[in-house]
Design an enzyme around this catalytic site. Structure first.
Site: not given
Lengths: 335, 335
Positions: A197, A225, A227-228, A248-249, A251
């Protein structure tokens, strides 16, 4: 979209921008000094560009959007050009932006034809009707805003394609061949662990905060999908009364704890400092659900937190009038 | 997805379920006593079904999923069968579910073939790999879970089609003809003002909380717009340590203030009661950005809040051992 302007912080604050290029597991041994230098140089250059906007009296919103655009354009990072591939060997890009002065926000999910997803997110915000647009609807907003369009293969790079093939092979239990292993090496952080990210947060001379995030998603992910990154409150949040945050990570974990909003809420309701709030989210709330990753945040006083629970996070910050500082690994000073 | 179980509240709590069927502007004069009775009867029946699950020792998660499934199946409400139409005369349904015991969550956006979107959201949660799946990817998860599929026209009702045509005519500045005006009448709340959503929250005998939300979106909306309903932290949140929340209203505003998570954060970090936290979000944070709508919430002690800043919200709650209570308009006692 209504736009109340909150009282700005003291005019004495010095503008600052912070950026990240993803967090992940360590593969320090696999990286040469030259490779590390390429990441540092990219982060430095992008910080300088954001810094120039802030030094000229530009807005935090302009600074974070430019920084994320440049991170998208840089093939080293998993966003825009150089984004990872889905399981169908396509790209699905997500981005979000939020203006802490008004709580205005815009985001796009699953785009593959607008050159810079962060600009599409900003176009959604400026349009004002909706906050989150997915797929073709998001592309239509970008077209109407006159944003540069590209063929989906613009985002593709050979390195990312090899990364996909290696991930597939590993997923299938196959032993990696030379090309596969090589595809996973040569990058300081193992982005195949789904941490890719990019993001930026900034405080401008008027005391306003802004945050932006963009991602190419996860290598080999299932289409559809989300993500965050494009979710306001999860991967991106900004509120002049507290902080601007970009995550970032992994999500899904960030979504389940509303990570970006949680930093602001701990400050607003619990009186936590930026450092305490970010530490609590990254080292307590996320680990409680096995969530790995990190975030960058800046508050209205100009405090900056670059916080992660992984082995490393591509990161840096730059105050107006000071040389940008960057780092990759944990326990590594900003240089 | 890891699943830490938080300590349950006192075993002395009496299980309770609350539901909503959307919030909106008043058109009390346009509704006959018979029409109002139809809404009350539908809400009562659905509360009784959820109540039975809780009385039998079932989980809050099972209770909210069943209640939302029944709300989806009921053509009176804008979710599932009876969902509104997009501008392309199609349906794009969203749903989310969250388990307060583990912070596990699942959501789907833009589906039109799974009969009950809330069941697809639960399938995403149970699968555990992702939290939010959009479009075809979400449908695939539903198919793999063996959920009932329907033709997209299953969701269509004649009343909603007339509502679309009336909205288009109004959008075009046309004077409504008899059919158009009739399409907007006959419902207690003017759902054309984009407030249509259904949701449920519950506390079970073990002290666990859960929340679920489902929506057909906005009449005449642009395809690709994702509102707050499927966004964890925005329209739906549950955490055993604080509360379970399901929102309805102008989704973009709920996203910008992370409404559902904000209720929980005010309790967790500011020590607010459920009533104070929900009042602050609905009557302060949302109005500050011109956000209209409401939410339902239950906390770990069994307190219930049915809170809205519009003229009305279809709503009700039922404690195990007590008769369900429902209401539609503001300043109207639960009956």
């Amino acid at each position: 979209m209504s736009a109340p302007s909150f009282p700005a912080a003291s005019a004495a604050v010095r503008p600052v921008i912070a950026i990240h290029g993803g967090a992940g597991t360590l593969s320090r041994g696999q990286i040469s000094p030259e490779q590390a230098e390429a990441y540092h140089a990219a982060l430095h250059g992008i910080l300088e560009a954001g810094q120039q906007i802030l030094a000229a009296g530009g807005t935090a919103l302009d600074a974070v959007c430019l920084a994320v655009k440049l991170l998208e354009d840089c093939p080293l990072f998993n966003a825009g050009h150089g984004a990872v591939f889905t399981s169908r060997e396509t790209h699905e890009l997500d981005a979000a932006v939020m203006d802490g002065a008004t709580l205005a926000a815009g985001a796009v999910a699953g785009v593959c034809r607008v050159r810079n997803p962060v600009e599409a997110a900003r176009a959604v915000m400026v349009r004002g009707q909706h906050v989150l647009m997915a797929g073709e609807g998001a592309e239509a907003v970008a077209r109407e805003a006159g944003l540069a369009a590209v063929s989906p293969d613009y985002f593709s790079t050979e390195a990312r394609r090899q990364q996909l093939h290696a991930a597939r092979a590993r997923h299938a239990g196959a032993v990696l061949d030379h090309d596969g292993a090589a595809a996973l090496a040569g990058r300081p952080l193992d982005e195949d662990r789904k941490m890719g990210t990019v993001g930026a947060v900034a405080l401008d001379a008027r005391g306003h905060l802004a945050a932006a995030t963009s991602t190419g998603g996860m290598t080999n992910k299932q289409p559809g999908r989300i993500g965050d990154s494009p979710l306001i409150g999860s991967g991106t949040y900004a509120d002049d009364r507290t902080a601007a945050v970009s995550c970032t990570g992994h999500g899904e974990s960030f979504i389940r704890v509303s990570a970006a909003h949680d930093v602001c809420a701990r400050m607003a309701y619990g009186g936590a400092t930026l450092q305490d709030a970010t530490q609590a989210v990254v080292h307590q709330a996320l680990p409680a659900i096995a969530g790995t990753g990190g975030l960058i945040a800046v508050d209205r006083t100009g405090s900056v937190s670059l916080c992660f629970n992984t082995e490393g996070m591509y990161r840096g910050h730059a105050r107006v009038g000071e040389r940008p500082q960057t780092a990759i690994f944990r326990d590594e000073p900003l240089v």
